[in-house]
Design an enzyme around this catalytic site. Structure first.
Site, PDB file in Angstrom:
ATOM      1  CB  ILE A 636      70.581  23.383  73.660  1.00 21.39           C
ATOM      2  CG1 ILE A 636      70.445  22.559  72.378  1.00 21.39           C
ATOM      3  CG2 ILE A 636      72.017  23.360  74.172  1.00 21.39           C
ATOM      4  CD1 ILE A 636      71.314  23.060  71.229  1.00 21.39           C
ATOM      5  N   GLY A 637      67.379  22.081  74.187  1.00 20.36           N
ATOM      6  CA  GLY A 637      65.993  22.304  73.799  1.00 20.36           C
ATOM      7  C   GLY A 637      65.320  20.992  73.462  1.00 20.36           C
ATOM      8  CB  ALA A 638      62.234  19.636  73.625  1.00 21.06           C
ATOM      9  N   GLY A 639      62.745  19.286  70.353  1.00 18.44           N
ATOM     10  CA  GLY A 639      62.158  19.440  69.029  1.00 18.44           C
ATOM     11  C   GLY A 639      60.924  18.591  68.869  1.00 18.44           C
ATOM     12  CG  PHE A 641      61.159  14.116  64.984  1.00 18.67           C
ATOM     13  CD1 PHE A 641      61.531  15.216  64.227  1.00 18.67           C
ATOM     14  CD2 PHE A 641      60.177  13.272  64.491  1.00 18.67           C
ATOM     15  CE1 PHE A 641      60.947  15.460  63.009  1.00 18.67           C
ATOM     16  CE2 PHE A 641      59.591  13.509  63.268  1.00 18.67           C
ATOM     17  CZ  PHE A 641      59.986  14.621  62.528  1.00 18.67           C
ATOM     18  N   GLY A 642      62.216  14.830  69.522  1.00 16.93           N
ATOM     19  CA  GLY A 642      62.930  14.476  70.744  1.00 16.93           C
ATOM     20  C   GLY A 642      63.741  15.656  71.228  1.00 16.93           C
ATOM     21  CG  ASP A 797      57.090  25.908  59.439  1.00 16.48           C
ATOM     22  OD1 ASP A 797      56.405  26.921  59.657  1.00 16.48           O
ATOM     23  OD2 ASP A 797      57.432  25.129  60.344  1.00 16.48           O
TER      24      ASP A 797
END
Length: 1035
Positions: A636-639, A641-642, A797
């Site tokens: 569902i996505g990329a962060g 770290f991975g 953040d």
């Protein structure tokens, strides 16, 4: 009119022929046309066949360049039923499928010729026939196929002859498809007065071209004008495909719809549509259409087409350094080494090396040696010493040494290293310092023994030290479970060389260390001693023995009763004394866990950074999940770290729940793993409906390959699933497949938020919610931040992108990668030492001084409010980060979004107070939003509540009194815009207070700096007017 008259006409207009020839010659060189026949270029006779012989006449004249002009003419207009044919020679069609015939001719107006109205015509016919070979002189007009009847757009008259005016007609007809090898053309005259000046036959092609570094050959279009010919290109020399290059050839010979491209290979750059090798001294490391770059410092190349520059002697490039990075060298030795020693610790400090080698990844290692009187005879210190935090890979320029022994000369060598130190064959530079431990400190204790053991207690004793150098004040005993070494330990004290330790676990092995304290200080800790507590069986035997003694004493008779009574009294008193002593020692005993004091009844929040091994913090605060309970479904996505996948988590005795799985990408560094696990350690300490919930982590066991290859391919690429051959599908009954040998992935499993991030969700549903619904979202975010603030955490953040929304529109705070725990001081702030800061969301003091606090989170919350009310607009729009910083310093604040109630915008402005102590607490924000939700009509009337919030700056500062708008503009040095305001009708302060940034642009304020200054002053004016209206005054 006879043939002689036409010939005379052509001869009279012979001076036009060179112009005509030159014009047709230009057309013959059109790039997308291939000429099969052009009568203007034929040097000899044409030799076309005429039928009958007295029909068409051939006329050949020479132009001024001595080139022949071939013309056929006919003018038999006096006689009826004319049928005169002119046939070309056989024409090869070449590669054409459709041909074009261009004819240039003149035609006499029949009305200008007397007595020929019944026989004179003003048209002629064009025919063709296909043939695989020449027919010679054979000519059968009946076999020819008519193409079209040709009429003149302009015809000449007798008057034109006198005025020497040439009216030349040009007509083009297309023929096709042509299937045989060649064809004939034929011209039929039916009674016209006509001169055929030139004939040109051609077909069209898409010519050779180079587009996007790809070559496309000559291509013949299809006959059907509605269809295109797809042509795949080939890359030019020294280029390679990025996407398959394609062009489409249109019917008119035009190239259309370019797709794909080629790029110059490594070592080559694009210059005017071709790839040229990089010159010596330049390089290009990656394929692409960028220019070659000059070799970075301390590197060079002396050949062409270089992809990487080679380092100079003594300089190196680390494996992960990009080719664009300068070559670097190992650092010099550390400087100014000093030490500070007390009874228990030795602190070594040093200054960074004078030459870091041009790198920032500087680390230090400390090597310890024990030396005798002769410093040349040294041996390794072994594992007896402890270094805090460690003795290798140090980032800070200090280290603490513990457990050292008295009366020893220690030599410490401090080495400086960076990312290229291992590539150098030269010895690592170091600076050495020799420390002699205190001769006055006591020596270590002797052997330790176990006197007795019970299920929960141990009685221990030991030999006093051989050299105490004074009276022994007490002994410090440190102990911990053997299986949990260095995780949790306890300590107690004893004045005698013995102790009874209680509160232990049954049948458990404990490790003991003892050190001595005298007036001169502490000795070092002793070696490890291991002792085990008893089990239930040993305690039962002891109890049975006591019962037997009591029974025997009772049988002894009354005569011993007094003695027994006295015995029990004495024994009871002794036991009371021992218990009192143990209770006193228990009070003195302090339990330590990772350096933090643990006080009963007070929940302590531990910063994961205090753990040397991040996995210890994770296992303390997060639940380890059996990976067989996880089913991964899709990416569902990329962060950071991975990849992030969605899936299902099966909890024993409960139904499956949807979850999100954050993964650690392959090839990660220790720092990335530590940061990744740190976020889980922080999330595991939170439990609030508006904070993302951590379900658990996967760090220990192998992971099943269900759906992983299909949905999370980076697992396989990263080598997390070594040994997996193919993923097994889930069976129809929903059961899991057999276990497959796998590696050790690192995952964080959190609850699944169906609607994703708040900013994207709002942009997708722009205008779909009521103001109260938006306030409800803001209230949830504020509630989560209040929880974090009460726990002493700073998010750092906070932004709409880091708020997740579930299917019930509940907003939850997430992304704790930048969080830091605060100390007990409620006004404490966290100071960073580097890293990127989200400028548009960050408070001014955090940008300028890197000081983060709950007040800086309140500033960020105001920006989130603005994002929510504007449905996900970008704060400060297209302003650069530098302009944002300057604007805030000048007092500019974001205007109210469209449709935003004044009370919410005033709360935003309150969050954006420059003085951080004046910003509202999250407790106050939640209370204020609760008022709005309970009473929606108060959205436009609760401004006063904001002005009297706790920590409010109080009364609005004095604002100068202006009589006219011009005075106000002069006060902010914007007097040049007086006429602009007057012309636009902004003549009162009430109107000006309602102006937006668009209004300011519209009246002609173009400069961004001037816009900022005016908007900032309007905001202050608006706040002042609102304040005095609340007090009962009017402007």
């Amino acid at each position: 009119m006879g043939g002689c008259e036409v010939r005379e006409f052509l001869l009279q207009f012979g001076f036009f022929l060179p112009l005509l020839t030159a014009w047709t010659g230009d057309c013959s060189h059109v790039s997308n046309q291939v000429v099969l026949l052009d009568t203007t270029t034929v040097m000899g006779e044409l030799g076309w066949k005429t039928y009958p012989l007295n029909g068409w006449d051939a006329i050949t004249e020479m132009d001024e360049h001595n080139r022949p002009i071939h013309t056929y003419q006919v003018c038999n207009v006096m006689e009826p039923n004319q049928n005169n044919w002119l046939r070309t020679n056989w024409i090869s069609r070449d590669a054409a499928q459709k041909i074009y015939v261009e004819m240039k001719f003149t035609l006499r107006d029949c009305n200008s010729i007397p007595w020929v109205l019944g026989t004179c015509k003003e048209t002629f016919n064009l025919y063709y026939i296909e043939s695989d070979e020449s027919h010679g002189t054979k000519f059968k007009p009946s076999q020819y196929i008519k193409i079209d009847t040709i009429a003149a757009d302009e015809s000449f008259t007798q008057m034109d002859l006198g005025d020497r005016i040439l009216k030349l007609n040009t007509e083009i007809r297309e023929v096709g498809p042509i299937e045989r090898k060649g064809f004939y053309l034929a011209f039929q005259d039916i009674g016209a007065c006509i001169a055929l000046v030139s004939v040109r036959v051609f077909y069209k092609k898409c010519p050779f071209t180079v587009r996007n570094l790809a070559m496309f050959p000559d291509t013949i279009p299809r006959v059907d004008s509605s269809s295109l010919v797809e042509v795949r290109g080939s890359c030019v020399k020294s280029a390679e495909e990025r996407d398959t290059p394609k062009l489409y050839c249109g019917a008119d010979g035009d190239w259309l719809v370019p797709l794909g491209r080629c790029i110059c290979s490594t070592g080559y750059e694009e210059i005017e549509g071709s790839c040229h090798a990089c010159r010596p001294g330049f390089y290009k490391a990656f394929a692409g259409n960028t220019k070659c770059s000059k070799c970075p410092p301390h590197s060079s190349t002396y050949v062409e087409a270089t992809s990487v520059c080679h380092c100079e002697k003594g300089y190196f490039r680390a494996e992960k350094d990009p080719p664009s990075m300068a070559c670097t060298r190992p650092p010099s030795a550390p400087r100014n080494v000093a030490f500070n020693i007390n009874e228990t610790a030795l602190i070594l400090e040093w200054s960074p090396p004078s030459d870091t080698g041009g790198r920032k990844d500087l680390t230090y290692s400390v090597i310890c040696k024990k030396c005798g009187l002769d410093t040349t005879q040294c041996e390794d210190c072994g594992g007896g010493l402890r270094f805090i935090p460690r003795h290798t890979g140090l980032i800070n320029n200090s280290v603490v040494v513990l457990d050292f022994v008295s009366h020893v000369n220690y030599t410490f060598e401090i080495e400086a290293m960076n990312g290229v130190s291992e590539l150098s064959i030269s010895p690592k530079p170091f600076t050495a310092i020799t420390v002699t431990t205190d001769h006055d400190a006591p020596s270590l204790i002797g052997m330790m023994r176990k006197d007795w053991a019970s299920q929960n207690s141990l009685a221990l004793s030991w030999q006093a030290p051989a050299f105490s150098n004074g009276a022994i004040l007490d002994y410090e005993i440190k102990y911990y479970e053997k299986e949990h070494e260095q995780l949790t330990y306890s300590s107690t004290r004893s004045k005698a060389p013995s102790v009874i330790v209680t509160g232990l676990k049954p049948a458990t092995t404990y490790i003991f260390h003892i050190r001595v304290r005298t007036a001169t200080g502490y000795s070092g800790y002793s070696q490890k001693f291991e002792f085990e507590t008893g089990d239930e069986t040993s305690d039962m035997a002891a109890e049975q023995g006591q019962i037997l003694v009591i029974a025997t004493a009772a049988v002894g008779g009354f005569t011993l009763l007094v003695i027994l009574t006295l015995f029990f009294l004495i024994t009871g008193r002794c036991q009371w004394y021992i218990k009192a002593k143990m209770k006193s020692e228990e009070k003195r005993r302090t339990h330590l866990q990772n350096g933090h004091l643990r006080f009963p009844g007070i929940k302590t929040y531990i910063d994961p950074d205090t753990y040397e091994d991040p996995s210890l913090a994770v296992h303390e605060f997060a639940k380890e999940i059996d990976p067989s309970r996880i089913r991964i479904e899709r990416v569902i996505g990329a962060g950071e770290f991975g990849e992030v996948c969605s899936g299902r988590l099966k909890t024993p005795g409960k139904r499956e729940i949807p979850v999100a799985i954050k993964t650690l990408k392959g090839g990660h560094m220790d720092r990335q793993r530590r940061d990744f696990l740190r976020e889980a350690s922080i999330m595991g300490q939170f439990d609030h409906p508006n904070i993302i919930r951590l379900e658990g982590v996967v760090t220990k066991r192998s992971f099943p390959a269900i759906g992983v290859e299909a949905f999370c391919p980076s697992f396989l690429r990263a080598g997390f699933l070594n040994g997996i051959q193919a993923p097994h599908p889930v069976t129809a009954g929903g059961s899991l497949p057999p276990r497959i040998p796998a590696g050790r992935p690192v995952m964080i499993v959190v609850e699944y938020m169906e609607n994703g991030s708040l900013d994207s969700f709002l942009r997708k549903h722009d205008g779909h919610f009521t103001v109260i619904q938006l306030v409800g979202m803001l209230r949830g975010i504020a509630s989560g931040m209040k929880y974090l603030s009460d726990m002493g955490y700073v998010h750092r953040d906070l932004a709409a992108r880091n708020i997740l929304v579930n299917s019930n529109l509940v907003c939850k705070v997430s992304d704790f990668g930048l969080s830091r725990v605060l100390e007990d001081d409620p006004e404490a702030a966290y100071t960073t030492t580097g890293g990127k800061i989200p400028i548009r969301w960050t408070a001014p003091e955090a940008i300028a001084y890197r000081k983060f606090s709950s007040a800086s989170d309140a500033w960020s919350y105001g920006i989130v409010m603005w994002e929510v009310m504007s449905y996900g607009e970008r704060p400060y729009w297209e302003m650069s980060n530098q302009d944002v910083i300057l604007s805030i310093e000048e007092g500019y604040r974001l205007p109210a979004p469209m449709g935003c109630p004044p009370s919410l915008h005033q709360l935003m402005l309150h969050c954006w107070q420059k003085e951080r102590n004046h910003r509202p607490k999250f407790t106050d924000i939640v209370s204020f939003l609760d008022k709005l939700i309970r009473n929606p009509s108060a959205l436009h009337t609760l401004v006063e509540d904001i002005l009297v919030m706790p920590e409010s700056p109080g009364d609005v500062p004095e604002y100068p009194l202006f009589v006219t708008v011009g005075d106000w503009l002069d006060s902010i040095k914007m007097g040049q815009y007086k006429s602009n305001f007057m012309a636009a009708g902004f003549t009162t302060f009430d109107l000006i207070s309602r102006m937006s940034i668009d209004d300011i642009r519209r009246i002609g304020v173009i400069l961004i700096g001037h816009q900022r200054r005016i908007v900032s002053s309007i905001q202050t004016l608006r706040l002042h007017m609102m304040h005095i209206q609340e007090k009962g005054f009017h402007v």
